[in-house]
Design a protein around this motif. Sequence first.
Motif, PDB file in Angstrom:
ATOM      1  N   CYS A 183       0.816  -1.231   0.000  1.00 20.32           N
ATOM      2  CA  CYS A 183       0.000   0.000   0.000  1.00 20.32           C
ATOM      3  C   CYS A 183       0.839   1.266   0.000  1.00 20.32           C
ATOM      4  O   CYS A 183       0.332   2.342  -0.313  1.00 20.32           O
ATOM      5  CB  CYS A 183      -0.983  -0.007   1.181  1.00 20.32           C
ATOM      6  SG  CYS A 183      -0.221   0.289   2.794  1.00 20.32           S
ATOM      7  N   GLY A 184       2.115   1.159   0.414  1.00 20.50           N
ATOM      8  CA  GLY A 184       2.959   2.349   0.409  1.00 20.50           C
ATOM      9  C   GLY A 184       3.010   3.048   1.760  1.00 20.50           C
ATOM     10  O   GLY A 184       3.645   4.091   1.899  1.00 20.50           O
ATOM     11  N   GLY A 185       2.357   2.503   2.769  1.00 20.09           N
ATOM     12  CA  GLY A 185       2.429   3.083   4.110  1.00 20.09           C
ATOM     13  C   GLY A 185       1.087   3.277   4.781  1.00 20.09           C
ATOM     14  O   GLY A 185       0.986   3.262   5.999  1.00 20.09           O
ATOM     15  N   CYS A 209       0.186   1.138   8.016  1.00 20.79           N
ATOM     16  CA  CYS A 209       0.777  -0.120   7.567  1.00 20.79           C
ATOM     17  C   CYS A 209       2.300  -0.077   7.679  1.00 20.79           C
ATOM     18  O   CYS A 209       2.915   0.922   7.310  1.00 20.79           O
ATOM     19  CB  CYS A 209       0.342  -0.355   6.117  1.00 20.79           C
ATOM     20  SG  CYS A 209       0.735  -1.987   5.532  1.00 20.79           S
ATOM     21  N   CYS A 211       4.429  -1.596   5.907  1.00 21.06           N
ATOM     22  CA  CYS A 211       5.070  -2.085   4.684  1.00 21.06           C
ATOM     23  C   CYS A 211       6.172  -1.175   4.164  1.00 21.06           C
ATOM     24  O   CYS A 211       7.191  -1.642   3.669  1.00 21.06           O
ATOM     25  CB  CYS A 211       4.021  -2.317   3.601  1.00 21.06           C
ATOM     26  SG  CYS A 211       3.103  -0.844   3.131  1.00 21.06           S
ATOM     27  N   CYS A 312      -3.058  -5.455   2.804  1.00 25.92           N
ATOM     28  CA  CYS A 312      -1.755  -5.169   2.177  1.00 25.92           C
ATOM     29  C   CYS A 312      -0.867  -6.386   2.413  1.00 25.92           C
ATOM     30  O   CYS A 312      -0.573  -6.744   3.548  1.00 25.92           O
ATOM     31  CB  CYS A 312      -1.138  -3.924   2.809  1.00 25.92           C
ATOM     32  SG  CYS A 312       0.563  -3.596   2.277  1.00 25.92           S
ATOM     33  N   GLY A 315       2.431  -5.615   4.127  1.00 21.45           N
ATOM     34  CA  GLY A 315       2.119  -5.274   5.509  1.00 21.45           C
ATOM     35  C   GLY A 315       1.865  -6.532   6.325  1.00 21.45           C
ATOM     36  O   GLY A 315       2.369  -6.683   7.454  1.00 21.45           O
TER      37      GLY A 315
HETATM   38 ZN   LIG Z   1       0.936  -1.623   3.364  1.00 20.62          ZN
END
Ligand SMILES: [Zn+2]
Length: 345
Positions: A183-185, A209, A211, A312, A315
Amino acid sequence: MNKKFAVYILCASLILLSLSGCRAFRRPVPDPVPDPPPQDSQPQDDTESDVEEETTVEIPEQVSQGEESEPQLRVFIAETGSIQTLMMEEYIMGVVAAEMEPTWEKEALAAQAIKARTFALQRIDEDGGVPARNADASSDIQEFQAYNAERINDNVREAVESTRGLVAVYEGEFVRGWFHAYCGGMTATAAEGLNFQGEEPPFIHRAECPCFDGIEADLRYWEKSYTLDRIRNVTRQIAGSDPGAVNSIEVGEESEGRAVTIMVNETEVNAPEFRLALGSTEFKSTILNEINISGNNVTFSGQGYGHGVGLCQWGAQIFARDQGRSAEEIVKHYFKDVTIQKLWD
Ligand SMILES: [Zn+2]
């Protein structure tokens, strides 16, 4: 493919809107969702069935082998054009193996298994599976969800077995099992990530997240270049009008770091649609950090991979690997206020 996806999302939204716990209460679950606020001011009978809110789901009749028995599915295998009859758990192993890296953390794969099982039963319950193929499921990701039995290993097998029969439920309905790679955060609402046109599903939210920090460094950011002619064509295709020779590309509307629209010259296009039109495996996300025009080309750079809605995968992997979180905890992190129900032993 775009149109098909849009139609599917529209159908999903209509289904979500039209279902509001209208079935009889069936059986209690250990962790029921809180009662929702009153829906209307209509006078109601005082009978128990009207007062009690339904919180559980049942195995759809179409695939049922009896209450609390593992369902059997007719799966359309797109590669061979044949139909295979599979026990549900065997099918889910092939889905998890296809959708995620089979060597990943067991609890991350197990979270994906709960998602995959829920997705399949939700589609069977609401659309009858894949009626066009006379099947309950299909290995074609445009039609249903991925499936690849050849990738199943012991790790996947154990992960799926540890979640046997478990599904995610929100107020008596199967949750719509959206997922993405990275998801990029922070995950996205369905409106942000998918241009979802209906009312926002209540179990979807922006979840923080791990990730971004935990993903391998070379996967954290992406970059992709296109010719300005390609951008002009794609914009014309989406907007239905020619933006002219492209000399400016900017993020238009933005929501929590995600582009909601892109301005190509003076023409505004929806960002998720723009991404799909340019190829979702190359234009990896709508979290855009830079757009640089140079000569006849434009380079987009960003972070994240996928629409960002729901679970995610990176994540999940990091929650399992670095924080020892369980599959159920992971599912509940990404899908708000859901309960996990066991449908068969
Ligand atoms: Zn994520």
